[in-house]
Design an enzyme around this catalytic site. Structure first.
Site, PDB file in Angstrom:
ATOM      1  N   HIS A  64       0.866  -1.186   0.000  1.00 30.74           N
ATOM      2  CA  HIS A  64       0.000   0.000   0.000  1.00 30.74           C
ATOM      3  C   HIS A  64       0.898   1.230   0.000  1.00 30.74           C
ATOM      4  O   HIS A  64       1.576   1.498   0.985  1.00 30.74           O
ATOM      5  CB  HIS A  64      -0.914  -0.009   1.231  1.00 30.74           C
ATOM      6  CG  HIS A  64      -1.864  -1.172   1.241  1.00 30.74           C
ATOM      7  ND1 HIS A  64      -3.120  -1.116   0.658  1.00 30.74           N
ATOM      8  CD2 HIS A  64      -1.728  -2.426   1.721  1.00 30.74           C
ATOM      9  CE1 HIS A  64      -3.721  -2.290   0.810  1.00 30.74           C
ATOM     10  NE2 HIS A  64      -2.901  -3.107   1.429  1.00 30.74           N
ATOM     11  N   LEU A  65       0.920   1.939  -1.121  1.00 36.41           N
ATOM     12  CA  LEU A  65       1.810   3.102  -1.239  1.00 36.41           C
ATOM     13  C   LEU A  65       1.061   4.414  -1.042  1.00 36.41           C
ATOM     14  O   LEU A  65       1.664   5.482  -1.031  1.00 36.41           O
ATOM     15  CB  LEU A  65       2.549   3.079  -2.584  1.00 36.41           C
ATOM     16  CG  LEU A  65       3.396   1.816  -2.835  1.00 36.41           C
ATOM     17  CD1 LEU A  65       4.152   1.921  -4.151  1.00 36.41           C
ATOM     18  CD2 LEU A  65       4.362   1.546  -1.686  1.00 36.41           C
ATOM     19  N   ARG A  66      -0.265   4.348  -0.907  1.00 33.69           N
ATOM     20  CA  ARG A  66      -1.111   5.453  -0.417  1.00 33.69           C
ATOM     21  C   ARG A  66      -1.261   6.641  -1.352  1.00 33.69           C
ATOM     22  O   ARG A  66      -1.933   7.613  -0.987  1.00 33.69           O
ATOM     23  CB  ARG A  66      -0.608   5.956   0.941  1.00 33.69           C
ATOM     24  CG  ARG A  66      -0.466   4.889   2.014  1.00 33.69           C
ATOM     25  CD  ARG A  66      -1.753   4.162   2.285  1.00 33.69           C
ATOM     26  NE  ARG A  66      -1.673   3.317   3.486  1.00 33.69           N
ATOM     27  CZ  ARG A  66      -2.516   2.325   3.737  1.00 33.69           C
ATOM     28  NH1 ARG A  66      -3.499   2.042   2.888  1.00 33.69           N
ATOM     29  NH2 ARG A  66      -2.398   1.607   4.829  1.00 33.69           N
ATOM     30  N   HIS A 239      -2.690 -12.550   1.692  1.00 34.46           N
ATOM     31  CA  HIS A 239      -2.501 -12.607   3.150  1.00 34.46           C
ATOM     32  C   HIS A 239      -3.315 -13.681   3.886  1.00 34.46           C
ATOM     33  O   HIS A 239      -4.138 -13.367   4.743  1.00 34.46           O
ATOM     34  CB  HIS A 239      -2.735 -11.242   3.796  1.00 34.46           C
ATOM     35  CG  HIS A 239      -3.951 -10.466   3.355  1.00 34.46           C
ATOM     36  ND1 HIS A 239      -5.190 -11.022   3.242  1.00 34.46           N
ATOM     37  CD2 HIS A 239      -4.086  -9.150   3.011  1.00 34.46           C
ATOM     38  CE1 HIS A 239      -6.049 -10.095   2.857  1.00 34.46           C
ATOM     39  NE2 HIS A 239      -5.402  -8.962   2.701  1.00 34.46           N
ATOM     40  N   ASP A 312       2.169  -6.862   2.295  1.00 34.70           N
ATOM     41  CA  ASP A 312       1.013  -6.096   2.779  1.00 34.70           C
ATOM     42  C   ASP A 312       1.494  -4.888   3.586  1.00 34.70           C
ATOM     43  O   ASP A 312       0.889  -4.519   4.598  1.00 34.70           O
ATOM     44  CB  ASP A 312       0.039  -6.970   3.582  1.00 34.70           C
ATOM     45  CG  ASP A 312      -1.331  -6.312   3.732  1.00 34.70           C
ATOM     46  OD1 ASP A 312      -1.574  -5.236   3.126  1.00 34.70           O
ATOM     47  OD2 ASP A 312      -2.173  -6.872   4.468  1.00 34.70           O
ATOM     48  N   HIS A 316       0.668   3.884   8.023  1.00 37.14           N
ATOM     49  CA  HIS A 316      -0.275   4.869   8.562  1.00 37.14           C
ATOM     50  C   HIS A 316       0.538   5.893   9.331  1.00 37.14           C
ATOM     51  O   HIS A 316       1.718   5.663   9.621  1.00 37.14           O
ATOM     52  CB  HIS A 316      -1.269   4.197   9.517  1.00 37.14           C
ATOM     53  CG  HIS A 316      -2.170   3.207   8.852  1.00 37.14           C
ATOM     54  ND1 HIS A 316      -3.190   3.584   8.012  1.00 37.14           N
ATOM     55  CD2 HIS A 316      -2.202   1.858   8.900  1.00 37.14           C
ATOM     56  CE1 HIS A 316      -3.821   2.492   7.577  1.00 37.14           C
ATOM     57  NE2 HIS A 316      -3.228   1.435   8.086  1.00 37.14           N
TER      58      HIS A 316
END
Ligand SMILES: [Zn+2]
Length: 436
Positions: A64-66, A239, A312, A316
């Site tokens: 997740h590179l956001r 996952h 994964d 945050h």
């Protein structure tokens, strides 16, 4: 022409041990390799490997590179730099951004921006974006897979949110099958998962926290495998966290279903006991399970049931992860520690062979995607990582390239750190210890 020479490395790839030798890289490709081939060669840069292990750069099918929209957590520059620091040369980014990556223009933007980050070796891994399965991850209408693929998307997934509607999942698989695209699932039954913040079991009961049962995962894995069998689509189960879900996958693999599966570094090394700290850093989806589940996942890895390890990596802000367990978001950053963590906890512990671990991070993910197996051979792209298997050092989150500078493994002493990562023959990462 640019030329880089690596002298005296231990050469290893998915075909096995290739002995000790040199590698000459010219214009982004391996031009020569073997004993003594680098001696006396004029180069823009010469790296003295000193017997460290040189192997193809790792592939992560799940990060997740956001970007776009959540750059406060991570962005392409920080996330792809973190990947390179973790020894990864290629990363598949998830689509649960803001806006969701559900339009070809958004895919093209990501590809262009990531390509620009690699110009001149500025320290970024290669990006291969995923696109969402449904518009806005709302689980109602399919996106335009063909247009997304044409724009550069390599995978279809609503990861982060399960596809609750079985008919939509079937349509997605029929569409993806015809295009040769892999559908990656986040397999949890939303109604069974409920508002669980951790694994449902003895620990959740003792802590009085809402639990998420393994049945939520096993049920949805079964549905996704049935849809794969029904449609013939390539379905990759992300996952996998528990024994029951893994047993379901084994059952369907035995039936010949076109299913592959992934496990994560955290599900292989942490249990729900960690939640006794009430620290939301351990809040992930699917949740950390019991020691029995971890043992079963490790056994499945050894038996070759698991196709790939995906991180994964889910960054945050620290503020978000300092909320109470009920409010904090799911996910933890791990792309920079995945290799040393697994090398130390699995390989050095005698549970898994070194080449078996590498296979799950190189040939395994490549096979899932239908990409060529990464190899150390003349003509191959110089996406390489030099790993120091001897140096032991503590996890220092403040040194992360990721914006998420915290870790469940902070302070833990690990071995197997990347020393130098090359992407297209350019240095994308070098450990401070490697700079002479
Ligand atoms: Zn997920």
């Amino acid at each position: 022409m640019s030329r880089l020479v690596i002298l005296d490395a231990r050469l290893v790839d998915g075909s096995g041990e290739l002995g000790r030798g040199d590698v000459v890289v010219e214009d982004g490709r391996i031009a020569a390799l073997g004993e003594g081939v680098g001696a006396g060669v004029q180069a823009d840069r010469t790296v003295l490997a000193g017997g460290r292990t040189l192997t193809p750069a790792l592939i992560d099918l799940h990060a997740h590179l956001r970007e776009p929209g959540q750059e406060v957590k991570e962005d392409l520059a920080s996330g792809l730099a973190a990947a390179a620091a973790g020894g990864f040369g290629t990363v598949v980014s998830m689509a649960n951004t803001s806006p969701v990556v559900d339009e070809p223009g958004l895919v093209a933007d990501l590809v262009a921006k990531a390509d620009a980050l690699r110009v001149g070796g500025r320290g970024a891994a290669r990006l291969r974006p995923a696109a969402s399965l449904s518009h806005g991850l709302r689980g109602q209408a399919l996106t335009d897979f063909a247009a997304l693929q044409a724009a550069g998307a390599v995978m279809i997934t609503d990861d982060g949110i399960p596809v609750a509607d079985g008919r939509l999942m079937r349509s997605a698989c029929e569409y993806a099958r015809d295009l040769g695209l892999v559908v990656q699932t986040h397999s949890e039954d939303p109604s069974l998962r409920g508002d669980g913040v951790m694994n449902e079991g003895i620990v959740s009961q003792e802590l009085g926290l809402p639990g998420n049962p393994t049945a939520a995962e096993a049920v949805m894995v079964a549905r996704d495998c049935e849809v794969a069998l029904l449609t013939g689509a390539r379905v990759h189960i992300a996952h996998v966290s528990c024994k029951r879900a893994m047993q379901v996958i084994e059952h369907y693999k035995a039936l010949g279903a076109p299913v592959t599966c992934e496990v994560t570094p955290h599900h292989l090394t942490l249990t729900d006991e960690a939640l006794r700290s009430f620290d939301p850093v351990f809040k992930v989806a699917p949740p950390l399970r019991t020691a029995d589940d971890v043992a079963y996942l490790r056994d499945a890895v050894r038996r070759g049931v698991v196709d790939s390890i995906g991180t994964d990596h889910a960054p945050h802000t620290r503020a978000e992860k300092e909320l109470d367990l009920g409010s904090a978001p799911f996910g933890l950053p791990n792309i920079e520690v995945a290799l040393p963590l697994l090398y130390t906890r699995l390989v050095l512990a005698g549970e898994l062979g070194e080449t078996d671990l590498l296979r799950l991070l190189q040939d395994g993910p490549a096979e899932v995607m239908g990409w060529p197996a990464p190899r150390l051979e003349v003509g191959a792209p110089a996406d390489l990582v030099l790993i120091d298997l001897e140096d032991e050092r503590a996890v220092e989150p403040e040194r992360f390239r990721s914006k998420a500078k915290f870790s469940p493994w902070a302070g833990e002493r690990l071995r197997g750190w990347p020393w130098l990562t090359l992407i297209d023959g350019e240095v994308a990462f070098e450990a401070p210890e490697a700079v002479v």
